[in-house]
Design a protein around this motif. Structure first.
Motif, PDB file in Angstrom:
ATOM      1  N   HIS A  63       3.703   5.225 -12.325  1.00 57.95           N
ATOM      2  CA  HIS A  63       2.261   5.455 -12.362  1.00 57.95           C
ATOM      3  C   HIS A  63       1.538   4.447 -13.240  1.00 57.95           C
ATOM      4  CE1 HIS A  63      -1.467   7.623 -13.639  1.00 57.95           C
ATOM      5  NE2 HIS A  63      -1.495   7.859 -12.342  1.00 57.95           N
ATOM      6  N   ASP A  64       2.178   4.031 -14.323  1.00 57.70           N
ATOM      7  CA  ASP A  64       1.559   3.059 -15.233  1.00 57.70           C
ATOM      8  C   ASP A  64       2.623   2.044 -15.642  1.00 57.70           C
ATOM      9  OD1 ASP A  64       0.280   1.609 -17.191  1.00 57.70           O
ATOM     10  OD2 ASP A  64      -0.566   3.344 -18.218  1.00 57.70           O
ATOM     11  N   ARG A  75       2.837  11.637 -22.900  1.00 54.99           N
ATOM     12  CA  ARG A  75       2.561  12.039 -21.510  1.00 54.99           C
ATOM     13  C   ARG A  75       3.760  12.797 -20.949  1.00 54.99           C
ATOM     14  NH1 ARG A  75       0.375   6.147 -19.292  1.00 54.99           N
ATOM     15  NH2 ARG A  75      -1.062   5.746 -21.011  1.00 54.99           N
ATOM     16  N   PHE A  76       4.947  12.272 -21.225  1.00 53.96           N
ATOM     17  CA  PHE A  76       6.176  12.932 -20.776  1.00 53.96           C
ATOM     18  C   PHE A  76       6.270  14.345 -21.353  1.00 53.96           C
ATOM     19  CE2 PHE A  76      10.593  14.072 -21.666  1.00 53.96           C
ATOM     20  CZ  PHE A  76      11.182  13.936 -20.411  1.00 53.96           C
ATOM     21  N   ASN A  77       6.035  14.461 -22.654  1.00 49.39           N
ATOM     22  CA  ASN A  77       6.113  15.771 -23.305  1.00 49.39           C
ATOM     23  C   ASN A  77       5.126  16.759 -22.702  1.00 49.39           C
ATOM     24  OD1 ASN A  77       8.135  14.906 -25.051  1.00 49.39           O
ATOM     25  ND2 ASN A  77       6.683  14.245 -26.620  1.00 49.39           N
ATOM     26  N   TRP A 144       4.042  19.580  -9.214  1.00 50.84           N
ATOM     27  CA  TRP A 144       3.291  19.075 -10.381  1.00 50.84           C
ATOM     28  C   TRP A 144       2.024  18.347  -9.940  1.00 50.84           C
ATOM     29  CZ3 TRP A 144       7.529  21.411 -11.754  1.00 50.84           C
ATOM     30  CH2 TRP A 144       7.752  21.752 -13.088  1.00 50.84           C
ATOM     31  N   GLY A 145       2.040  17.760  -8.762  1.00 52.54           N
ATOM     32  CA  GLY A 145       0.854  17.193  -8.129  1.00 52.54           C
ATOM     33  C   GLY A 145       0.004  16.310  -9.025  1.00 52.54           C
ATOM     34  N   ASP A 149      -1.253  12.425 -12.508  1.00 53.61           N
ATOM     35  CA  ASP A 149      -2.370  11.478 -12.542  1.00 53.61           C
ATOM     36  C   ASP A 149      -3.295  11.715 -13.726  1.00 53.61           C
ATOM     37  OD1 ASP A 149      -1.491  10.321 -10.137  1.00 53.61           O
ATOM     38  OD2 ASP A 149      -2.550  11.834  -8.960  1.00 53.61           O
ATOM     39  N   THR A 150      -3.412  12.958 -14.148  1.00 57.45           N
ATOM     40  CA  THR A 150      -4.377  13.301 -15.205  1.00 57.45           C
ATOM     41  C   THR A 150      -3.719  13.525 -16.556  1.00 57.45           C
ATOM     42  OG1 THR A 150      -4.228  15.668 -14.660  1.00 57.45           O
ATOM     43  CG2 THR A 150      -5.902  14.379 -13.508  1.00 57.45           C
ATOM     44  N   VAL A 151      -2.427  13.243 -16.670  1.00 55.15           N
ATOM     45  CA  VAL A 151      -1.693  13.606 -17.878  1.00 55.15           C
ATOM     46  C   VAL A 151      -2.164  12.853 -19.114  1.00 55.15           C
ATOM     47  CG1 VAL A 151       0.164  11.902 -17.596  1.00 55.15           C
ATOM     48  CG2 VAL A 151       0.617  14.059 -18.801  1.00 55.15           C
TER      49      VAL A 151
END
Length: 227
Positions: A63-64, A75-77, A144-145, A149-151
Motif C-alpha cells: 500500500h505504501d 499502522r500494523f499494530n 478488513w477492507g 487504506d485508512t489506517v
C-alpha cells in the motif's frame, strides 16, 4: 460432520465453505465450553494471529512502498490489535456462533471484545488450515477492507500525540483518571478524564478504558488546536 444452522450461516457470511467443518467448530469454541471430546480455539488463535500478521505486513508494504519501518509499525499494530479483530468479528456477527460455557454466556461473552478478537483470529487459522494461505489472505483482505487504506489516520495514537505536545512545552505527561463506571459487569461503560499540568482537561466515555483514554486525549488535542 454436519454444521449447525448457526455455523452454516457464519460460513455463508465468511464466504468460505469448509471442506473440514470441524475446524470452524473448533474456531468458535471457547475454553469454557471445551471438553475431552471438544477442543477449544486457543491453538487456532495462536496460529491465526501469525497469519493475520503476515497478511497485514504484506498489505502495508504494497500500500505504501516508501513508508519507513517507523511509519509501518503503528499502522500494523492498529490493524492486528484485539480491538480491530473484535470489530471485524462484530461485522460478521461472529458472536452469534460462539460456543460458550454457561458462566461466559451469562456474563455476556458473545459481546466481549477479548473473546471476539480471539475467535476472529481462530477463524482465520481455520480457513488457513482448511484451504491454504491464499484463501486465508483473500478472506482477511476482504473483511478488513478499507481499514487498510485508512489506517494511517487510525495508527497515530492520540495519547502519544498529547504526550508529545506536553513534552514539547515543558509540561509533565498527561494524567488519566476514571471519573465514572456504569453499566452491568458484562458491558461496563467508562468515563475517563485527562488533564495537563497547565489545567487543560477533557473527558470521554467508551465501553473500553483504553478507547475512553484515547478519545479523551483526542478531545483534548482538538481543544488545544482551537485555542
Amino acid at each position: 460432520m454436519k454444521l449447525s444452522a448457526e455455523l452454516k450461516a457464519l460460513e455463508a457470511r465468511l464466504g468460505h465453505k469448509f471442506t473440514r467443518p470441524e475446524l470452524l467448530l473448533r474456531a468458535v469454541t471457547h475454553s469454557s465450553m471445551s471438553s475431552t471430546t471438544r477442543e477449544d480455539n486457543q491453538r487456532l488463535e495462536f496460529l491465526g494471529d501469525r497469519v493475520l500478521g503476515l497478511v497485514m505486513s504484506e498489505a502495508l508494504l504494497a500500500h505504501d512502498r516508501h513508508a519507513s519501518e517507523g511509519q509501518l509499525a503503528p499502522r500494523f499494530n492498529a490493524l492486528v490489535r484485539k480491538e480491530a479483530c473484535a470489530d471485524v468479528a462484530r461485522q460478521i456477527d461472529l458472536g452469534d456462533a460462539l460456543k460458550l460455557g454457561r458462566s461466559e454466556m451469562m456474563s455476556g461473552g458473545r459481546r466481549k471484545q477479548a473473546l471476539l478478537g480471539d475467535a476472529m483470529e481462530a477463524v482465520i487459522a481455520a480457513v488457513y488450515k482448511d484451504a491454504g494461505f491464499e484463501v486465508a489472505r483473500d478472506l482477511i483482505l476482504r473483511l478488513w477492507g478499507s481499514r487498510i487504506d485508512t489506517v494511517e489516520a487510525d495508527a497515530r495514537d492520540p495519547k502519544t500525540s498529547l504526550q508529545e505536545w506536553a513534552q514539547g512545552r515543558g509540561l509533565n505527561p498527561p494524567t488519566y483518571e476514571m471519573v465514572k463506571r456504569s453499566g452491568p459487569d458484562h458491558a461496563p461503560v467508562f468515563t475517563i478524564a485527562v488533564q495537563l499540568g497547565n489545567g487543560d482537561s477533557a473527558e470521554a466515555t467508551d465501553n473500553s478504558k483504553r478507547k475512553a483514554e484515547q478519545a479523551a486525549a483526542k478531545a483534548l488535542l482538538a481543544q488545544l488546536e482551537r485555542s
